[in-house]
Design an enzyme around this catalytic site. Structure first.
Site, PDB file in Angstrom:
ATOM      1  N   CYS A  56       0.835  -1.204   0.000  1.00 10.94           N
ATOM      2  CA  CYS A  56       0.000   0.000   0.000  1.00 10.94           C
ATOM      3  C   CYS A  56       0.873   1.258   0.000  1.00 10.94           C
ATOM      4  O   CYS A  56       2.038   1.245   0.429  1.00 10.94           O
ATOM      5  CB  CYS A  56      -0.874   0.027   1.243  1.00 10.94           C
ATOM      6  SG  CYS A  56      -2.166  -1.223   1.303  1.00 10.94           S
ATOM      7  N   GLU A  58       0.673   3.830   1.935  1.00 16.06           N
ATOM      8  CA  GLU A  58       1.035   4.282   3.290  1.00 16.06           C
ATOM      9  C   GLU A  58       2.280   3.571   3.795  1.00 16.06           C
ATOM     10  O   GLU A  58       3.175   4.183   4.395  1.00 16.06           O
ATOM     11  CB  GLU A  58      -0.126   4.017   4.257  1.00 16.06           C
ATOM     12  CG  GLU A  58      -1.382   4.813   3.951  1.00 16.06           C
ATOM     13  CD  GLU A  58      -2.341   4.104   3.008  1.00 16.06           C
ATOM     14  OE1 GLU A  58      -1.890   3.323   2.133  1.00 16.06           O
ATOM     15  OE2 GLU A  58      -3.557   4.330   3.154  1.00 16.06           O
ATOM     16  N   CYS A  94      -5.756   0.794   5.252  1.00 19.51           N
ATOM     17  CA  CYS A  94      -6.246  -0.542   5.613  1.00 19.51           C
ATOM     18  C   CYS A  94      -5.729  -0.894   7.016  1.00 19.51           C
ATOM     19  O   CYS A  94      -4.860  -0.222   7.583  1.00 19.51           O
ATOM     20  CB  CYS A  94      -5.784  -1.560   4.583  1.00 19.51           C
ATOM     21  SG  CYS A  94      -4.026  -1.980   4.695  1.00 19.51           S
TER      22      CYS A  94
HETATM   23  N1  THU Z   1      -4.431   0.618  -1.115  1.00 20.86           N
HETATM   24  C1  THU Z   1      -3.526   1.522  -0.640  1.00 20.86           C
HETATM   25  O1  THU Z   1      -2.432   1.679  -1.195  1.00 20.86           O
HETATM   26  N2  THU Z   1      -3.873   2.256   0.439  1.00 20.86           N
HETATM   27  C2  THU Z   1      -5.113   2.257   1.013  1.00 20.86           C
HETATM   28  O2  THU Z   1      -5.355   3.039   1.923  1.00 20.86           O
HETATM   29  C3  THU Z   1      -6.118   1.324   0.541  1.00 20.86           C
HETATM   30  C4  THU Z   1      -5.692   0.365  -0.498  1.00 20.86           C
HETATM   31  C5  THU Z   1      -4.096  -0.126  -2.347  1.00 20.86           C
HETATM   32  C6  THU Z   1      -3.859  -1.583  -2.201  1.00 20.86           C
HETATM   33  C7  THU Z   1      -4.169  -2.062  -3.599  1.00 20.86           C
HETATM   34  O3  THU Z   1      -3.037  -1.873  -4.426  1.00 20.86           O
HETATM   35  C8  THU Z   1      -5.266  -1.130  -4.077  1.00 20.86           C
HETATM   36  O4  THU Z   1      -5.174   0.014  -3.248  1.00 20.86           O
HETATM   37  C9  THU Z   1      -6.659  -1.721  -4.001  1.00 20.86           C
HETATM   38  O5  THU Z   1      -6.913  -2.251  -2.760  1.00 20.86           O
END
Ligand code: THU
Length: 136
Positions: A56, A58, A94
């Site tokens: 992600c 973050e 998440c």
């Molecule tokens: N994702 C993030 O990078 N940060 C978030 O806060 C929520 C989800 C990404 C993970 C994945 O690559 C895509 O978003 C869909 O879930």
């Protein structure tokens, strides 16, 4: 931090969305993490064909910051949304990212900023989003 500072941090997250690598979900996320000393660390989501190695935005930002020697942070801004959409809808970390942030950030003062869906921002405390995080 002043409101204008929040907006500037969010603008950095929104720009970072452009570097997201998300061919599988089509959901692009940028994050801007503010260290207490004032440095800003940026991250985007980086997906993988095997799915579980994906990271992600973050955690990309957090791990870059820790690798650069920072361990104290005051806020993170997150801009997310489907490719082709502007990233002005709310996008919150998440559970895995909240737990990763809890390792370094005070739940009662660390602020999580995201869009409010109405052209502005909304702010949460880390402890609001993860009130019972894991501690050894
Ligand atoms: N994702 C993030 O990078 N940060 C978030 O806060 C929520 C989800 C990404 C993970 C994945 O690559 C895509 O978003 C869909 O879930």
């Amino acid at each position: 931090m002043q409101k204008s500072g929040d907006e500037a941090l969010f603008a950095e997250a929104a720009a970072m969305r452009g570097r997201a690598y998300a061919p599988y979900s089509g959901f692009l996320v940028g994050a801007a993490l503010l260290a207490k000393g004032g440095r800003v660390f940026l991250g985007c989501n980086v997906e993988n064909a095997a799915f579980s190695p994906s990271n992600c935005a973050e955690r990309t930002a957090l791990f870059a910051a820790v690798a650069a020697g920072e361990r104290q942070f005051s806020a993170i801004a997150i801009a997310g949304g489907k490719a082709g959409e502007p990233g002005s809808a709310p996008c919150l970390p998440c559970g895995v990212c909240l737990q990763a942030l809890l390792e370094f950030c005070d739940p009662q003062s660390f602020r999580v900023l995201t869009a409010n869906g109405e052209g502005g921002l909304q702010a949460f405390l880390l402890g609001e989003l993860l009130p019972h995080g894991f501690r050894l």
